[in-house]
Design a protein around this motif. Structure first.
Motif, PDB file in Angstrom:
ATOM      1  N   GLU A   1      22.897  48.734  44.574  1.00  0.00           N
ATOM      2  CA  GLU A   1      24.148  48.417  43.866  1.00  0.00           C
ATOM      3  C   GLU A   1      24.270  46.910  43.758  1.00  0.00           C
ATOM      4  N   ILE A   2      24.529  46.416  42.552  1.00  0.00           N
ATOM      5  CA  ILE A   2      24.761  44.985  42.387  1.00  0.00           C
ATOM      6  C   ILE A   2      26.079  44.751  41.657  1.00  0.00           C
ATOM      7  N   MET A   3      26.893  43.864  42.232  1.00  0.00           N
ATOM      8  CA  MET A   3      28.128  43.424  41.582  1.00  0.00           C
ATOM      9  C   MET A   3      28.010  41.928  41.340  1.00  0.00           C
TER      10      MET A   3
ATOM     11  N   TRP B   1      26.671  41.047  35.971  1.00  0.00           N
ATOM     12  CA  TRP B   1      25.339  41.327  36.524  1.00  0.00           C
ATOM     13  C   TRP B   1      24.379  41.752  35.426  1.00  0.00           C
TER      14      TRP B   1
ATOM     15  N   VAL C   1      22.821  46.828  48.872  1.00  0.00           N
ATOM     16  CA  VAL C   1      23.995  46.451  48.090  1.00  0.00           C
ATOM     17  C   VAL C   1      24.063  44.925  48.075  1.00  0.00           C
TER      18      VAL C   1
ATOM     19  N   GLY D   1      32.631  41.870  44.998  1.00  0.00           N
ATOM     20  CA  GLY D   1      32.876  42.913  44.010  1.00  0.00           C
ATOM     21  C   GLY D   1      34.117  42.616  43.185  1.00  0.00           C
ATOM     22  N   CYS D   2      34.624  43.666  42.510  1.00  0.00           N
ATOM     23  CA  CYS D   2      35.728  43.478  41.558  1.00  0.00           C
ATOM     24  C   CYS D   2      36.999  42.965  42.222  1.00  0.00           C
TER      25      CYS D   2
ATOM     26  N   SER E   1      26.280  41.509  46.333  1.00  0.00           N
ATOM     27  CA  SER E   1      27.324  40.993  45.442  1.00  0.00           C
ATOM     28  C   SER E   1      27.199  39.484  45.398  1.00  0.00           C
TER      29      SER E   1
ATOM     30  N   SER F   1      35.328  47.594  45.379  1.00  0.00           N
ATOM     31  CA  SER F   1      34.798  46.751  46.442  1.00  0.00           C
ATOM     32  C   SER F   1      33.271  46.803  46.455  1.00  0.00           C
ATOM     33  N   THR F   2      32.637  45.703  46.861  1.00  0.00           N
ATOM     34  CA  THR F   2      31.179  45.729  47.008  1.00  0.00           C
ATOM     35  C   THR F   2      30.771  46.864  47.946  1.00  0.00           C
ATOM     36  N   GLY F   3      29.806  47.653  47.533  1.00  0.00           N
ATOM     37  CA  GLY F   3      29.370  48.802  48.334  1.00  0.00           C
ATOM     38  C   GLY F   3      30.010  50.112  47.909  1.00  0.00           C
TER      39      GLY F   3
ATOM     40  N   SER G   1      28.699  46.412  36.410  1.00  0.00           N
ATOM     41  CA  SER G   1      29.187  45.036  36.394  1.00  0.00           C
ATOM     42  C   SER G   1      28.557  44.281  35.227  1.00  0.00           C
TER      43      SER G   1
END
Lengths: 574, 185
Positions: free
Chosen positions: A496-498, A304, A471, A503-504, A473, A420-422, A301
Motif C-alpha cells: 500500500e502506498i499513500m 502516488w 505499507v 495518509g489522507c 506513506s 490512514s496509512t495502512g 492515492s
C-alpha cells in the motif's frame, strides 16, 4: 542518553544532548516564534525569527538550529530579541503584498499571526517590491510568488519528504524565487499535486486551485442535479476548520451542512472504498493465481500514481488497475444512479469533497471518463468546503447530524480506515482472507500496519498461506519499496502506498497548521469509527452486494472493469 | 494495464525536443569521469559541461539530474545561484564592463548604460544575432587605466561614452571584413 543542563529565562532545565535551544524551550513551556522551522527536517536558520540571546555569545543565535550546551544561559524574549524579531518581520512585510483582507489565508496566516503577536503597527521600510505573476496552470496547486517569504518549508517537504523537487530556490539575492526550473509552469513539471507544500506554506503563496465558484454556480442552476461525496478523512478534519479540537468526528454535521448548502444528494465515498476493496482483493487473488506481476500496489492515492508514472513508468504493471474510490463513485453516479433515477448524466455535477489536492488533477484524466462524461466534475478540499459552509452562514459544530443518502451511502469500518496509512492494506486483508479461504477472519485488526511510521512491514497468515506485505506513506518512503521492486528484490506480495506522509489524514487538502499530534488525533478518530461500525469487512456491505446483484454482476466483471478500473501512462520526469 | 505503445512513448520522450538541439554525448562522457556518481559532484560536473558547451544547455541539466537523482529544478537553483554559470550561449564578442570601485568613480555606469542602449540588450544577455554579449565584472585589476572594458581578452582603457559606438562599429567592421575575405577565399 547523555543530558545537558541549561537555564532558559531563569528556569533550570535538563534536556537530551544534541537538542536545539528551540526544542529545549518548547519542553520548558516557552513559545519561540518560527517561520522557516519544520519539525523533523533539516534546519536552515533562514528566517531568523526564532533568534534568542545566549549569554556570552556575540550575536543573537537562531534557536531552531543552535544546539544546547551545559551551563548555557538563554533568554528568549529580551528587548534585544524583540527588536530583532520586529525588524525581521517588518522587512518581510516591506516586500509583501498588503492585501491580507482578500487573501485566502486571511485569519489563519502565520505571517499575520506573527505580526499581531509582535504588536507591529507600522512598516518603516520602503523599497522595491518583487513582482511576479500568479501561476494557475496546475488544476491542483496555485503559486503566488509575491506572497512567498522564502522560508523554504515547501522546498524541503517537496525534496526531503516527497523526493520530487518540483520547486526549489532559484536565482539569488533580491531575485530569489521558489519556482520550478526555467520558470516553467507547474503543470508541465513532475509535480505530483500532493499539496504538502500548501500544508507547509505559512502564507497564501501556495494554495489550492479553487473550484468554489464553479460549485456555487451549479448549486444555483435549477437544471443541474448536484451530488456531493465525501472522503473518509474529511469527517475527522473538518471540525478543525470551525475551531474544534483535532480528532473530533463530524460525519453527520457534514452531511447536514452539504444538504443545507443545496446539494441534491450527499453520498459517501466510503461506499466506493468498500467497492474498491472488493475489486482490489479480487484483482490480488487473480494476480496470485495467474502469476501476474507482484507485488500489486494500491492505486487510491493520485499523488502516488502520478509519481509512479513519472519516476517508475517501468513498474506501472504493478499498479492495481482499480480507480480511486471517488472516481469509482463518480462513475456509478453517472451510470447506475443516473439510469435508476432517469437523470441525464450531462445534467449531473459530481463534487468530491476530499482531503486531497491531487484529486483535482485526477478528475481531468480523460481515461477516467464514464460514457463520455467526466466521472467527477469538481474536487473541493476540506478547506474550500469549510469556506462555503461559512459563507452560507451555517453554525457547523451545532448542526443536527444526518445520514448519507442512499443507494450510495452505506459503508463498513473497512472503508473508514482508508483515511490512514495502512488502512487500505488492512481493509484489503480482511476481504482477501475471506476470498482465499472462504472463511471470515475471527480478528480483523491488523495492528502491524497501523501507526505513523513511514514504512511498515507485516507477515500475514491467511489460512495455510503466508504473505509479506508492506505499507509506505510519503513518496521518499515509497521510493525505497519501488527501488526494491526494480532490483527484483521485493519480498512483498502486496504493497500500500499513500502519497502524503501519514495518509489522507495528513493530505494536502486537509486543514493547515497541523502537526504530528493533530494527525495522530485524526487517526485515533478514524479507528474509533471503524470499531463502532456494524460491518467491518467490505464484502459484507449489504449495499455493495445489492449493487453487484442489480448492476455489476461479479467482482471483476466486464462492466466492473469498464466503470471501476483504469489505465496509466508513462510521463517524463523533470 | 500498460500497452507496448505506451512504453514506446517513453523512449520517444527520452529523445524529445530538448535534446535534439544539443548532442549530449559530451555530458555522458563528463558524467562517466565522475563515477561513482554522488550529488556532491554536481558543481564540478556543471563546470565541466559549461567548459565544453560554453553554457549549460537545458537538456544537459535534465540528463545530469537523472544521473545524480537530483531534480532538474534543484540543479537549476544551483546554476542560477552562482554567477559562474550561464544558461545561454555567449555572443561572438563578449564585452565586459568593469564595475569595480575605481572604474565606477571614473564613470563606468555611464559606459554600461551607453553600451546597453547601443546594443539594445541588458548586461548579462546576448544580442539576437549572437554577435555581442555584455557582462559586468566586479574588478578586472586594471584600475590605473580606469574605466576599463574588455573585449575578448583585449583591454580598452580610459574609455569615454563616445568610445562605445566606435568600439561596437569597429567590431562589426572586423566581422564584415572577415566574412568578405572568407567569401573570396
Amino acid at each position: 542518553m547523555p543530558t545537558v543542563d541549561l537555564t532558559i529565562n531563569g528556569r533550570e532545565i535538563t534536556v537530551e544532548a544534541g537538542a536545539t535551544i528551540l526544542q529545549a524551550a518548547r519542553l520548558a513551556g516557552f513559545q519561540i516564534p518560527t517561520l522557516c522551522y519544520l519539525s523533523g527536517l533539516s534546519p536552515t536558520g533562514a528566517c531568523r525569527v526564532c533568534v534568542v540571546e545566549v549569554e556570552g555569545a556575540r550575536t543573537l543565535v537562531p534557536s531552531c538550529a543552535f544546539p544546547v550546551a551545559d551551563g548555557m544561559i538563554v533568554r528568549t524574549h529580551t528587548a534585544r530579541v524583540r527588536a530583532a524579531r520586529t525588524a525581521i518581520v517588518q522587512l518581510l512585510l516591506a516586500n509583501h503584498p498588503q492585501e491580507c483582507l482578500t487573501c485566502v489565508r486571511n485569519g489563519d496566516c502565520e505571517l499575520q499571526t506573527l505580526t499581531r503577536e509582535l504588536n507591529i503597527r507600522e512598516i518603516p521600510f520602503q523599497g522595491e517590491r518583487r513582482l511576479a505573476p500568479v501561476d494557475s496552470s496546475s488544476p491542483a496547486i496555485e503559486r503566488d510568488p509575491e506572497k512567498c517569504i522564502l522560508c523554504g518549508r515547501c522546498v524541503r517537504v517537496c525534496q526531503e519528504i516527497q523526493n520530487v523537487g518540483a520547486i526549489s530556490f532559484t536565482k539569488r539575492g533580491f531575485q530569489s524565487e521558489v519556482a520550478p526550473a526555467y520558470d516553467r509552469q507547474l503543470d508541465i513539471t513532475s509535480c505530483v499535486n500532493c499539496g504538502q507544500c500548501i500544508i507547509q506554506c505559512p502564507t497564501g503563496a501556495l494554495r489550492e486551485h479553487s473550484s468554489v465558484r464553479r460549485v456555487w454556480e451549479w448549486l444555483q442552476d435549477p437544471n443541474m442535479h448536484v451530488v456531493a461525496q465525501t472522503a473518509p478523512a474529511v469527517r475527522v478534519g473538518i471540525g478543525e476548520m470551525f475551531g474544534a479540537a483535532p480528532g473530533g468526528i463530524y460525519t453527520g454535521q457534514l452531511v447536514t451542512a452539504l444538504s443545507n448548502i443545496g446539494f441534491d444528494r450527499v453520498f459517501d465515498t466510503n461506499f466506493a472504498a468498500d467497492l474498491t476493496i472488493v475489486e482490489e482483493a479480487t484483482e490480488l487473488v487473480r494476480r496470485v493465481k495467474n502469476n501476474e506481476p507482484l507485488p500489486m500496489i494500491t492505486s487510491c492515492s493520485p499523488g502516488w500514481i502520478k509519481y509512479c508514472e513519472h519516476y517508475y513508468p517501468d513498474l506501472i504493471p504493478h499498479l492495481s488497475t482499480c480507480r480511486s474510490p471517488h472516481e469509482m463513485l463518480g462513475a456509478l453516479i453517472k451510470s447506475y444512479y443516473a439510469e435508476q433515477y432517469g437523470i441525464f448524466p450531462g445534467n449531473i455535477a459530481v463534487v468530491s469533497i476530499m482531503p486531497c489536492t491531487a484529486k483535482k488533477f485526477e478528475t481531468e484524466r480523460p481515461e477516467l471518463e464514464t460514457n463520455g462524461f467526466p466521472s467527477v466534475d469538481a474536487v473541493l478540499t476540506v478547506r474550500e468546503v469549510a469556506r462555503m459552509i461559512k459563507t452560507a452562514g451555517i453554525d457547523f459544530l451545532n448542526l443536527p447530524p444526518r445520514d448519507f443518502d442512499n443507494p450510495l451511502g452505506t459503508s463498513t469500518g473497512a472503508a473508514d480506515i482508508f483515511a490512514s496509512t495502512g488502512g487500505v492494506m488492512e481493509a484489503a486483508l480482511r476481504t482477501a482472507a475471506f476470498y482465499l479461504t472462504g472463511k471470515e477472519l475471527a480478528n480483523v485488526d491488523f495492528r502491524d500496519v497501523r501507526g505513523l511510521r513511514g514504512i511498515k512491514e507485516a507477515r500475514i497468515k491467511i489460512g495455510d498461506m503466508e504473505v509479506n506485505v508492506a505499507v509506505a506513506s510519503g513518496l521518499a518512503n515509497a521510493k525505497v519499496l519501488m527501488d526494491q521492486i526494480r532490483k527484483g528484490e521485493s519480498p512483498y506480495t502486496f504493497i500500500e502506498i499513500m502519497g502524503c506522509p501519514g495518509g489522507c489524514i495528513n493530505g494536502g487538502g486537509m486543514p493547515q497548521g497541523s502537526n504530528v499530534e493533530t494527525v495522530r488525533a485524526r487517526m485515533r478518530a478514524i479507528y474509533t469509527i471503524d470499531q463502532t461500525k456494524v460491518y467491518r469487512r467490505s464484502h459484507q456491505n449489504p449495499a455493495i452486494r445489492k449493487l453487484y446483484e442489480e448492476y455489476l454482476g461479479e467482482p471483476g466483471s466486464e462492466r466492473a472493469h469498464h466503470l471501476l478500473h483504469t489505465t496509466y501512462m508513462a510521463r517524463e520526469r523533470s | 494495464m500498460i500497452s507496448t505503445t505506451e512504453f514506446a512513448s517513453i523512449a520517444r520522450l527520452d529523445n524529445g525536443h530538448k535534446n535534439r538541439e544539443v548532442d549530449l554525448a559530451a555530458v555522458d562522457e563528463i558524467l562517466d569521469s565522475y563515477r561513482p556518481l554522488a550529488p556532491h559532484a554536481l558543481i564540478p560536473i556543471l563546470q565541466d559541461v559549461q567548459e565544453h558547451y560554453g553554457f549549460l544547455p537545458e537538456a544537459a541539466l535534465d540528463r545530469i539530474g537523472r544521473a545524480l537523482d537530483i531534480s532538474t529544478t534543484r540543479i537549476f537553483g544551483v546554476a542560477t545561484f552562482y554567477n559562474q554559470f550561464r544558461l545561454h550561449p555567449l555572443g561572438k564578442h563578449v564585452i565586459r564592463i568593469c564595475r569595480g570601485t575605481a572604474c565606477h568613480v571614473k564613470g563606468s555606469a555611464a559606459l554600461l548604460d551607453t553600451l546597453e542602449m547601443e546594443l539594445n540588450i541588458k548586461a548579462g544577455s546576448t544580442t539576437k544575432d549572437g554577435l555581442f554579449s555584455i557582462e559586468t565584472v566586479a574588478c578586472i585589476g586594471a584600475c590605473s587605466i580606469a574605466p576599463v572594458a574588455m573585449v575578448g581578452d583585449k583591454f580598452h582603457g580610459r574609455l569615454t561614452v563616445k568610445d562605445i559606438p566606435r568600439l561596437v562599429k569597429s567590431l562589426k567592421r572586423e566581422d564584415a571584413k572577415g566574412a568578405a575575405e572568407k567569401a573570396v577565399a
